[in-house]
Design a protein around this motif. Sequence first.
Motif, PDB file in Angstrom:
ATOM      1  N   ALA A   3       0.823  -1.216   0.000  1.00  0.00           N
ATOM      2  CA  ALA A   3       0.000   0.000   0.000  1.00  0.00           C
ATOM      3  C   ALA A   3       0.854   1.263   0.000  1.00  0.00           C
ATOM      4  N   MET A   4       2.035   1.204   0.662  1.00  0.00           N
ATOM      5  CA  MET A   4       2.893   2.389   0.764  1.00  0.00           C
ATOM      6  C   MET A   4       3.789   2.570  -0.456  1.00  0.00           C
ATOM      7  N   ASN A   5       3.851   1.591  -1.317  1.00  0.00           N
ATOM      8  CA  ASN A   5       4.711   1.672  -2.492  1.00  0.00           C
ATOM      9  C   ASN A   5       4.182   2.771  -3.420  1.00  0.00           C
ATOM     10  N   PRO A   6       5.044   3.689  -3.861  1.00  0.00           N
ATOM     11  CA  PRO A   6       4.565   4.768  -4.735  1.00  0.00           C
ATOM     12  C   PRO A   6       4.027   4.254  -6.076  1.00  0.00           C
ATOM     13  N   LEU A   7       4.354   3.028  -6.426  1.00  0.00           N
ATOM     14  CA  LEU A   7       3.857   2.451  -7.683  1.00  0.00           C
ATOM     15  C   LEU A   7       2.676   1.505  -7.451  1.00  0.00           C
ATOM     16  N   SER A   8       2.076   1.545  -6.259  1.00  0.00           N
ATOM     17  CA  SER A   8       1.034   0.580  -5.919  1.00  0.00           C
ATOM     18  C   SER A   8      -0.145   0.620  -6.894  1.00  0.00           C
ATOM     19  N   GLN A   9      -0.532   1.783  -7.371  1.00  0.00           N
ATOM     20  CA  GLN A   9      -1.662   1.844  -8.299  1.00  0.00           C
ATOM     21  C   GLN A   9      -1.338   1.149  -9.623  1.00  0.00           C
ATOM     22  N   ARG A  10      -0.102   1.271 -10.084  1.00  0.00           N
ATOM     23  CA  ARG A  10       0.318   0.566 -11.291  1.00  0.00           C
ATOM     24  C   ARG A  10       0.361  -0.940 -11.035  1.00  0.00           C
ATOM     25  N   LEU A  11       0.884  -1.317  -9.874  1.00  0.00           N
ATOM     26  CA  LEU A  11       0.994  -2.735  -9.530  1.00  0.00           C
ATOM     27  C   LEU A  11      -0.377  -3.372  -9.354  1.00  0.00           C
ATOM     28  N   LEU A  12      -1.345  -2.603  -8.854  1.00  0.00           N
ATOM     29  CA  LEU A  12      -2.690  -3.148  -8.657  1.00  0.00           C
ATOM     30  C   LEU A  12      -3.283  -3.656  -9.962  1.00  0.00           C
ATOM     31  N   LYS A  13      -2.980  -2.991 -11.055  1.00  0.00           N
ATOM     32  CA  LYS A  13      -3.471  -3.445 -12.359  1.00  0.00           C
ATOM     33  C   LYS A  13      -2.921  -4.830 -12.689  1.00  0.00           C
ATOM     34  N   MET A  14      -1.740  -5.136 -12.169  1.00  0.00           N
ATOM     35  CA  MET A  14      -1.087  -6.408 -12.461  1.00  0.00           C
ATOM     36  C   MET A  14      -1.537  -7.523 -11.521  1.00  0.00           C
ATOM     37  N   VAL A  15      -2.039  -7.164 -10.338  1.00  0.00           N
ATOM     38  CA  VAL A  15      -2.305  -8.189  -9.333  1.00  0.00           C
ATOM     39  C   VAL A  15      -3.775  -8.437  -9.030  1.00  0.00           C
ATOM     40  N   ASP A  16      -4.651  -7.548  -9.419  1.00  0.00           N
ATOM     41  CA  ASP A  16      -6.059  -7.697  -9.066  1.00  0.00           C
ATOM     42  C   ASP A  16      -6.626  -8.996  -9.642  1.00  0.00           C
ATOM     43  N   GLY A  17      -7.150  -9.835  -8.772  1.00  0.00           N
ATOM     44  CA  GLY A  17      -7.781 -11.071  -9.197  1.00  0.00           C
ATOM     45  C   GLY A  17      -6.842 -12.242  -9.425  1.00  0.00           C
ATOM     46  N   LEU A  18      -5.661 -12.225  -8.815  1.00  0.00           N
ATOM     47  CA  LEU A  18      -4.709 -13.322  -9.016  1.00  0.00           C
ATOM     48  C   LEU A  18      -5.146 -14.578  -8.265  1.00  0.00           C
ATOM     49  N   ASN A  19      -5.145 -15.727  -8.969  1.00  0.00           N
ATOM     50  CA  ASN A  19      -5.316 -16.994  -8.275  1.00  0.00           C
ATOM     51  C   ASN A  19      -3.939 -17.426  -7.773  1.00  0.00           C
ATOM     52  N   PHE A  20      -3.852 -18.601  -7.123  1.00  0.00           N
ATOM     53  CA  PHE A  20      -2.573 -18.995  -6.523  1.00  0.00           C
ATOM     54  C   PHE A  20      -1.480 -19.161  -7.583  1.00  0.00           C
ATOM     55  N   LYS A  21      -1.806 -19.781  -8.697  1.00  0.00           N
ATOM     56  CA  LYS A  21      -0.811 -19.975  -9.761  1.00  0.00           C
ATOM     57  C   LYS A  21      -0.283 -18.631 -10.256  1.00  0.00           C
ATOM     58  N   ASP A  22      -1.187 -17.675 -10.489  1.00  0.00           N
ATOM     59  CA  ASP A  22      -0.770 -16.341 -10.946  1.00  0.00           C
ATOM     60  C   ASP A  22      -0.003 -15.581  -9.867  1.00  0.00           C
ATOM     61  N   PHE A  23      -0.380 -15.808  -8.608  1.00  0.00           N
ATOM     62  CA  PHE A  23       0.305 -15.194  -7.475  1.00  0.00           C
ATOM     63  C   PHE A  23       1.771 -15.637  -7.441  1.00  0.00           C
ATOM     64  N   VAL A  24       1.993 -16.938  -7.613  1.00  0.00           N
ATOM     65  CA  VAL A  24       3.360 -17.471  -7.634  1.00  0.00           C
ATOM     66  C   VAL A  24       4.122 -16.912  -8.836  1.00  0.00           C
ATOM     67  N   ALA A  25       3.472 -16.865  -9.992  1.00  0.00           N
ATOM     68  CA  ALA A  25       4.125 -16.328 -11.197  1.00  0.00           C
ATOM     69  C   ALA A  25       4.499 -14.859 -10.998  1.00  0.00           C
ATOM     70  N   PHE A  26       3.595 -14.084 -10.393  1.00  0.00           N
ATOM     71  CA  PHE A  26       3.854 -12.664 -10.138  1.00  0.00           C
ATOM     72  C   PHE A  26       5.071 -12.503  -9.232  1.00  0.00           C
ATOM     73  N   LEU A  27       5.129 -13.281  -8.160  1.00  0.00           N
ATOM     74  CA  LEU A  27       6.228 -13.159  -7.205  1.00  0.00           C
ATOM     75  C   LEU A  27       7.527 -13.781  -7.692  1.00  0.00           C
ATOM     76  N   SER A  28       7.465 -14.593  -8.729  1.00  0.00           N
ATOM     77  CA  SER A  28       8.670 -15.281  -9.203  1.00  0.00           C
ATOM     78  C   SER A  28       9.767 -14.304  -9.623  1.00  0.00           C
ATOM     79  N   ALA A  29       9.389 -13.127 -10.104  1.00  0.00           N
ATOM     80  CA  ALA A  29      10.391 -12.134 -10.504  1.00  0.00           C
ATOM     81  C   ALA A  29      11.204 -11.647  -9.315  1.00  0.00           C
ATOM     82  N   PHE A  30      10.674 -11.840  -8.107  1.00  0.00           N
ATOM     83  CA  PHE A  30      11.354 -11.374  -6.903  1.00  0.00           C
ATOM     84  C   PHE A  30      12.167 -12.470  -6.223  1.00  0.00           C
TER      85      PHE A  30
END
Length: 163
Positions: free
Chosen positions: A47-74
Amino acid sequence: MGVRYFEQMINGLQLEIVSLYERFCQLDRNAKGFISADEFLSVPEFAMNPLSQRLLKMVDGLNFKDFVAFLSAFSARARLEQKVGFIFKVYDSDGNGKVSFNDILEVLQDLSGSFMSDEQREQVLCQVLKEAGYSRESYLMLDDFIKVFGHSGLKMEVEVPVD
């Protein structure tokens, strides 16, 4: 590399997946099978990330598989191309496969807020692009990002805390 090494690696991956699933379940407060934007905003660091609004477009509605894929870059195991690809998606908010001067300017605005004027941001960006061999009219593709970030020693590792 022996069998023991692979066993340790598999055990480590299993623990990581279990940890991610526990965190996913904590965020999916209504047990719907996906995480909404509001649920992501419950994570203070997000929530405190200055890019949170941009990131929300990428994460809204993620299932577990997509959640893992999203976090894989980290992940510490992520390839440079994965990390740079993630950054590229943040800048390419319209998903057209190219990043324009204005796309970069919008991210700079999110990052700098009122600390810089629009004119200062434009001057800095023009100078940075010029030094990198691009102009204000250039469109940057994923390959351009890989070229720019390829030798930067980019680190994007985060922990996924489980309360």
